[in-house]
Design a protein around this motif. Structure first.
Motif, short mmCIF file in Angstrom:
data_model
loop_
_atom_site.label_atom_id
_atom_site.label_comp_id
_atom_site.label_asym_id
_atom_site.label_seq_id
_atom_site.Cartn_x
_atom_site.Cartn_y
_atom_site.Cartn_z
N MET A 78 26.45 19.17 57.51
CA MET A 78 26.64 18.92 56.08
C MET A 78 27.21 17.54 55.81
O MET A 78 26.96 16.97 54.76
N ILE A 79 27.98 17.00 56.74
CA ILE A 79 28.58 15.69 56.50
C ILE A 79 27.82 14.57 57.20
O ILE A 79 28.26 13.44 57.26
N GLY A 80 26.64 14.91 57.73
CA GLY A 80 25.78 13.90 58.33
C GLY A 80 26.00 13.66 59.81
O GLY A 80 25.39 12.77 60.38
N SER A 81 26.87 14.41 60.44
CA SER A 81 27.07 14.27 61.88
C SER A 81 25.95 14.96 62.65
O SER A 81 25.27 15.83 62.12
N GLU A 82 25.78 14.56 63.88
CA GLU A 82 24.81 15.22 64.74
C GLU A 82 25.24 16.67 64.98
O GLU A 82 26.44 16.93 65.14
N PRO A 83 24.30 17.58 65.02
CA PRO A 83 24.67 18.97 65.37
C PRO A 83 25.29 19.01 66.76
O PRO A 83 24.87 18.27 67.65
N LYS A 84 26.27 19.83 66.92
CA LYS A 84 26.93 19.97 68.23
C LYS A 84 25.99 20.68 69.20
O LYS A 84 25.21 21.53 68.81
N LYS A 85 26.11 20.30 70.47
CA LYS A 85 25.28 20.93 71.50
C LYS A 85 25.78 22.32 71.84
O LYS A 85 25.02 23.18 72.22
N ASN A 86 27.09 22.54 71.68
CA ASN A 86 27.67 23.86 71.95
C ASN A 86 27.82 24.63 70.65
O ASN A 86 28.01 24.05 69.59
N SER A 87 27.77 25.91 70.76
CA SER A 87 27.92 26.78 69.60
C SER A 87 29.36 26.74 69.09
O SER A 87 30.30 26.62 69.86
N ASN A 88 29.52 26.81 67.79
CA ASN A 88 30.85 26.92 67.20
C ASN A 88 31.07 28.32 66.64
O ASN A 88 31.89 28.54 65.77
N ARG A 89 30.32 29.27 67.16
CA ARG A 89 30.38 30.66 66.71
C ARG A 89 31.77 31.24 66.97
O ARG A 89 32.33 31.08 68.04
N LEU A 90 32.28 31.93 65.96
CA LEU A 90 33.55 32.65 66.07
C LEU A 90 33.28 34.10 65.71
O LEU A 90 32.70 34.37 64.65
N GLU A 91 33.67 35.01 66.59
CA GLU A 91 33.55 36.44 66.31
C GLU A 91 34.92 37.07 66.42
O GLU A 91 35.59 36.92 67.43
N VAL A 92 35.31 37.74 65.36
CA VAL A 92 36.61 38.38 65.28
C VAL A 92 36.41 39.89 65.26
O VAL A 92 35.64 40.39 64.43
N PRO A 93 37.06 40.62 66.17
CA PRO A 93 36.90 42.08 66.15
C PRO A 93 37.53 42.70 64.91
O PRO A 93 38.59 42.25 64.46
N LEU A 94 36.87 43.71 64.37
CA LEU A 94 37.38 44.45 63.22
C LEU A 94 37.60 45.90 63.64
O LEU A 94 36.91 46.41 64.52
N GLY A 95 38.53 46.56 62.99
CA GLY A 95 38.77 47.98 63.26
C GLY A 95 37.64 48.83 62.72
O GLY A 95 36.80 48.37 61.95
N LYS A 96 37.64 50.08 63.10
CA LYS A 96 36.57 51.00 62.68
C LYS A 96 36.64 51.33 61.19
O LYS A 96 35.64 51.49 60.54
N SER A 97 37.85 51.43 60.63
CA SER A 97 37.99 51.78 59.22
C SER A 97 37.95 50.52 58.35
O SER A 97 38.57 49.52 58.68
N PRO A 98 37.23 50.56 57.24
CA PRO A 98 37.20 49.40 56.35
C PRO A 98 38.48 49.23 55.52
O PRO A 98 38.63 48.27 54.80
N TYR A 99 39.41 50.19 55.64
CA TYR A 99 40.60 50.18 54.80
C TYR A 99 41.85 49.97 55.62
O TYR A 99 41.97 50.44 56.75
N ALA A 100 42.84 49.30 55.03
CA ALA A 100 44.12 49.10 55.70
C ALA A 100 44.89 50.41 55.79
O ALA A 100 45.62 50.67 56.73
N LEU A 101 44.73 51.24 54.77
CA LEU A 101 45.34 52.56 54.73
C LEU A 101 44.25 53.62 54.75
O LEU A 101 43.11 53.34 54.38
N PRO A 102 44.56 54.83 55.17
CA PRO A 102 43.55 55.90 55.07
C PRO A 102 43.04 56.00 53.63
O PRO A 102 43.79 55.81 52.67
N LYS A 103 41.76 56.29 53.49
CA LYS A 103 41.09 56.28 52.20
C LYS A 103 41.78 57.18 51.16
O LYS A 103 41.86 56.84 49.99
N HIS A 104 42.32 58.33 51.59
CA HIS A 104 42.94 59.25 50.63
C HIS A 104 44.25 58.71 50.06
O HIS A 104 44.77 59.23 49.08
N LEU A 105 44.79 57.63 50.64
CA LEU A 105 46.02 57.02 50.11
C LEU A 105 45.77 55.89 49.13
O LEU A 105 46.69 55.31 48.60
N HIS A 106 44.51 55.55 48.90
CA HIS A 106 44.18 54.46 47.96
C HIS A 106 44.30 54.92 46.54
O HIS A 106 44.03 55.95 46.14
#
Length: 106
Positions: A78-106
């Motif tokens: 985007m800023i006009g630099s050459e694309p990097k030869k190595n990947s800049n991919r970042l993957e962050v693990p997420l928990g199984k539940s989409p909620y910080a608290l159990p759903k019945h407590l929302h």
């Protein structure tokens, strides 16, 4: 091969990757038997949301071994630099539940 959301119940999903495309745009990718597949909502549209929790809610009824959030930056191009030869991919693990608290407590 397109994989439709409605057909996922019959599949064994090894990993769900929620790809962050642009600030608040998320696309679902499933890995089945070592192969990545973009999840399609219908014949013309991929499954996209503007909310990470909403995307996670789509998949909470499935038995998925691993869920991650993936970010790849196109900043250098985007800023006009050459694309990097190595990947800049970042993957962050997420928990199984989409909620910080159990759903019945929302």
């Amino acid at each position: 091969m397109k994989i439709f959301y409605k057909d996922l119940a019959a599949k064994k999903i090894d990993k769900l990757v929620i790809s962050s495309l642009d600030l608040a745009l998320y696309q679902a990718i499933v890995i089945i038997k070592g192969t990545e597949h973009i999840v399609w909502k219908n014949e013309k549209t991929t499954l996209l949301t503007r909310n990470l929790t909403e995307m996670r809610e789509y998949f909470e009824q499935f038995d998925i071994n691993e869920i991650t959030l993936r970010q790849e930056s196109a900043y250098d191009e985007m800023i006009g630099s050459e694309p990097k030869k190595n990947s800049n991919r970042l993957e962050v693990p997420l928990g199984k539940s989409p909620y910080a608290l159990p759903k019945h407590l929302h």
